[in-house]
Design a protein around this motif. Structure first.
Motif, mmCIF file in Angstrom:
data_model
loop_
_atom_site.group_PDB
_atom_site.id
_atom_site.type_symbol
_atom_site.label_atom_id
_atom_site.label_comp_id
_atom_site.label_asym_id
_atom_site.label_seq_id
_atom_site.Cartn_x
_atom_site.Cartn_y
_atom_site.Cartn_z
ATOM 1 N N ALA A 177 0.836 -1.201 0.000
ATOM 2 C CA ALA A 177 0.000 0.000 0.000
ATOM 3 C C ALA A 177 0.873 1.254 0.000
ATOM 4 O O ALA A 177 0.644 2.205 0.745
ATOM 5 N N ILE A 182 0.105 1.043 -5.076
ATOM 6 C CA ILE A 182 -1.216 1.621 -5.346
ATOM 7 C C ILE A 182 -1.379 1.893 -6.833
ATOM 8 O O ILE A 182 -2.421 1.592 -7.435
ATOM 9 N N SER A 186 -4.081 -0.095 -9.027
ATOM 10 C CA SER A 186 -5.097 0.779 -9.620
ATOM 11 C C SER A 186 -5.129 0.637 -11.129
ATOM 12 O O SER A 186 -6.205 0.701 -11.750
ATOM 13 N N PRO A 196 -10.682 2.741 -9.242
ATOM 14 C CA PRO A 196 -9.959 2.136 -8.114
ATOM 15 C C PRO A 196 -10.518 2.531 -6.753
ATOM 16 O O PRO A 196 -10.401 1.778 -5.790
ATOM 17 N N GLY A 197 -11.154 3.702 -6.688
ATOM 18 C CA GLY A 197 -11.759 4.112 -5.428
ATOM 19 C C GLY A 197 -12.903 3.213 -5.021
ATOM 20 O O GLY A 197 -13.203 3.075 -3.827
ATOM 21 N N PRO A 203 -6.857 5.827 -1.675
ATOM 22 C CA PRO A 203 -5.532 5.210 -1.807
ATOM 23 C C PRO A 203 -4.723 5.292 -0.514
ATOM 24 O O PRO A 203 -4.604 6.361 0.094
ATOM 25 N N TRP A 208 -6.832 -0.594 1.654
ATOM 26 C CA TRP A 208 -5.571 -0.835 0.956
ATOM 27 C C TRP A 208 -4.563 -1.502 1.888
ATOM 28 O O TRP A 208 -3.857 -2.434 1.495
#
Length: 299
Positions: A177, A182, A186, A196-197, A203, A208
């Motif tokens: 993470a 990330i 993503s 990705p959210g 993030p 994560w």
């Protein structure tokens, strides 16, 4: 496509989710069949290519494919010798179809592009119980993934607790993470049109961190772990379109994760091949080498 020996933890037979059930079965030749299973978590039917063991009491290997999820006709089933290789082995091999660009995880929100994504629930809670009941397994499971799903296999082995006694991550990139991890994870969601959210939220946030396989690597203790990747240099095992840059990245990621396990004192088999360029020929060879280690943990 970018994204994994040892005492064993008993998985135990799990009861199927009351709503998870077989909706259809079609023969595919020999002991193979397509078994369709309704997933309450995702509200839809998932196809699974299954190679059945020759009798009850066998363990189960869950075999995940790459970024396209197998629905694109690119998979273990379509591009390797899995039917021949496992024909004489006492194991049920289950290959779900779907999950393209989802990381085979549970997304925290439904997504306009990819819909409701609850692959972790399906693979750790729903499908194993159905397979155990249908095939009379011994209740012991391994999971293996390649490319995108290599890191997913490690994450599922962590999130599933005792569900999986063994895991193999082949030519993938275990994620953390951190900004690099990330961005890498993503990118897979974005390739499928997803946000990705909607996968793990903000993030670097709690979700994560929960799926950071480096941070949570200690939870793999007691499982059989097999990691393999190559340098990206084309080799004799390659078959298909070579993708050297992807394999070079996978080799570095896999070596880093092997180092993390060593730091924690967790045994693992790590194969770093001098040649191999992210092709199904390479993946097939790695699965052949991984199998004895997985089998020893679940038989």
């Amino acid at each position: 496509m970018v994204c994994a020996i040892v005492a064993v933890v008993g998985g135990g037979r799990a009861a199927a989710d009351p709503g998870a059930h077989v909706t259809g079965e079609a023969p595919l030749g020999g002991r193979a069949a397509q078994i369709d299973v309704y997933s309450p978590a995702m509200g839809r039917v998932i196809q699974n290519k299954v190679i059945k063991a020759a009798g009850a009491g066998a363990p189960t290997l869950y075999l995940l494919t790459g970024a396209g999820g197998g629905a694109d006709g690119i998979s273990w089933w379509d591009n390797t010798d899995v039917r021949h290789f496992f024909a004489d082995k006492f194991v049920n091999v289950v290959m779900p179809v779907g999950g393209a660009f989802t990381l085979y995880t549970d997304w925290i929100s439904d997504d306009p592009a990819v819909g409701r994504v609850r692959w972790e629930t399906y693979l750790t809670q729903e499908l194993p119980g159905v397979i155990d009941g249908l095939l009379g397994t011994n209740g012991r499971n391994a999971i293996a993934g390649v490319s995108m799903s290599a890191a997913s296999a490690l994450d599922l082995a962590i999130q599933g607790g005792p569900r999986f006694s063994a895991v193999a991550a082949l030519s993938g990139c275990p994620w953390a993470a951190d900004p690099t991890g990330i961005a890498m994870a993503s990118a897979q969601a974005v390739r499928g049109g997803g946000n990705p959210g909607n996968m793990w939220g903000v993030p670097g946030g709690p979700a994560w961190r929960e799926h950071d396989v480096f941070a949570n690597a200690g939870r793999l203790a007691g499982k059989a772990i097999f990691l393999a990747a190559a340098t990206g240099a084309p080799g004799a095992a390659d078959r298909g379109l070579p993708m050297p840059p992807l394999e070079t990245i996978a080799g570095a990621c896999t070596a880093a994760f092997a180092g993390r396990l060593a730091q924690l004192g967790i045994p693992a088999v790590h194969v770093h091949r001098p040649t191999g360029s992210h092709t199904w020929g390479q993946f097939e060879s790695d699965l052949h080498e991984a199998w004895p280690h997985l089998a020893a943990a679940i038989s």
